[in-house]
Design an enzyme around this catalytic site. Structure first.
Site, PDB file in Angstrom:
ATOM      1  N   ARG A  84       0.848  -1.186   0.000  1.00 23.14           N
ATOM      2  CA  ARG A  84       0.000   0.000   0.000  1.00 23.14           C
ATOM      3  C   ARG A  84       0.887   1.240   0.000  1.00 23.14           C
ATOM      4  NH1 ARG A  84      -3.450  -2.649  -1.717  1.00 23.14           N
ATOM      5  NH2 ARG A  84      -5.375  -3.321  -0.737  1.00 23.14           N
ATOM      6  N   HIS A 123      -0.700   0.401  -9.973  1.00 24.47           N
ATOM      7  CA  HIS A 123      -1.402  -0.570  -9.102  1.00 24.47           C
ATOM      8  C   HIS A 123      -1.911  -1.763  -9.925  1.00 24.47           C
ATOM      9  CE1 HIS A 123      -3.678  -0.894  -5.031  1.00 24.47           C
ATOM     10  NE2 HIS A 123      -3.470  -2.089  -5.535  1.00 24.47           N
TER      11      HIS A 123
HETATM   12  C1  OXD Z   1      -5.489  -5.990  -3.400  1.00 20.80           C
HETATM   13  C2  OXD Z   1      -4.944  -4.981  -4.310  1.00 20.80           C
HETATM   14  O1  OXD Z   1      -5.616  -5.718  -2.195  1.00 20.80           O
HETATM   15  O2  OXD Z   1      -5.137  -5.111  -5.541  1.00 20.80           O
HETATM   16  O3  OXD Z   1      -5.818  -7.096  -3.860  1.00 20.80           O
HETATM   17  O4  OXD Z   1      -4.299  -4.029  -3.885  1.00 20.80           O
END
Ligand code: OXD
Length: 308
Positions: free
Chosen positions: A223, A271
């Site tokens: 994250r 992402h």
């Molecule tokens: C997940 C993401 O948590 O794609 O799967 O970040």
């Protein structure tokens, strides 16, 4: 009763068709066309709008669309007593292992340097990579453990760090704050695959970077909030870090004016390291919906107090 898809910006019609392929009798609704709010028993969420979760008085389960649940646990409108589940999926593990292996190899085999040489039409073999090179993986849960194992099978010397000690074949395991320094001091590449919790927020910071070997490289696929962005820029600027490969950011999409976009030593991807495909996970969502109706224990339920 009904299942609600609450995932603005996602292809909800595709999700609906994949769920109905598993159970044609399912009542699947797509936010914001909720119908009678009291009929919603379960919701599958990603980027849910503020306040959305408090509307459903008979809600019993909030399922994350992905492996992470931080977006759900941080929602002040998550009703008390509601179960939270996550996706566990071989495909997600495989994609993440591919992405991390690529990032590690790109750095280890110095492709960043060869890209620079190419711009100058320079034929310049670099010295072969060092022996005694270690990849340190932070977070040894389902995905982190899989990635660590794949890197080790590939032939890398892999270290793993987690809150509690894990036993994984071929991985040297470190645990807790007391062993973070020893783990970091050996990690030439640091890969973050931790869940986001109050304890791990901002863990990729100046203090940790200063414990890594000089010239270490950082890969963040967990994250954006794990990383203190200013500390990363300063550590690259001072040469303590040689660069970073980042797939996640504090603000997504990453704003066009953000310095990461133009930084020559930072690789940015939007992402995409590991992305949930509805056809691969529809079965586990439908199974959990059935289990809710039958009052049976759910698959992949997270411990809300622990945060993962
Ligand atoms: C997940 C993401 O948590 O794609 O799967 O970040």
């Amino acid at each position: 009763m009904a299942l609600l898809l609450l995932m603005p910006g996602r292809d909800t019609h595709d999700w609906k068709s994949k769920l109905l392929a598993k159970d044609p009798d399912l009542d699947v609704r797509i936010w914001p066309d909720v119908g009678k709010a009291d009929e919603i028993l379960m919701t599958v969420v990603w980027n849910q709008p503020p306040g959305a979760l408090k509307k459903f008085k008979n809600l019993r389960c909030v399922a994350s669309l992905g492996a992470g649940v931080d977006h759900i646990l941080a929602d002040p409108d998550l009703p008390a007593g509601v179960a939270v589940t996550r996706i566990v999926d071989e495909q997600l593990n495989r994609m993440m292992a591919e992405y991390v292996t690529l990032a590690v190899l790109h750095h280890y085999r110095q492709f960043d340097r060869y890209e620079q040489h190419k711009q100058r039409a320079e034929w310049k073999p670099e010295p072969p990579p060092n022996r005694g090179f270690h990849v340190g993986v932070m977070g040894l849960g389902v995905i982190g453990g899989h990635v660590a194992q794949k890197l080790s099978e590939f032939g890398f010397s892999v270290l793993g760090w987690a809150r509690s000690r894990k036993s994984l074949p071929g991985i040297r395991s470190f645990a807790g704050d007391a062993e973070l320094g020893a783990f970091a001091s050996l990690s030439n590449i640091l890969v973050c695959l931790l869940p986001l919790t109050p304890q791990t927020r901002g863990i990729l910071n100046q203090g940790l970077f200063s414990m890594l070997p000089r010239g270490a490289y950082v890969v963040n696929v967990a994250r954006g909030e794990h990383l203190v962005e200013e500390d990363l820029l300063a550590a690259i600027g001072s040469g303590q870090l040689s660069g970073a490969c980042l797939d996640v950011f504090r603000q997504e999409p990453l704003p066009p004016e953000h310095p990461f976009w133009r930084h020559p030593k930072i690789m940015v991807t939007p992402h995409i390291a590991s992305v949930t495909q509805p056809e691969n996970v529809a079965a586990q969502i439908v199974e959990n919906y059935r289990r809710l109706l039958q009052e049976k224990p759910l698959l992949h339920q997270v411990d809300i107090r622990r945060g993962y």
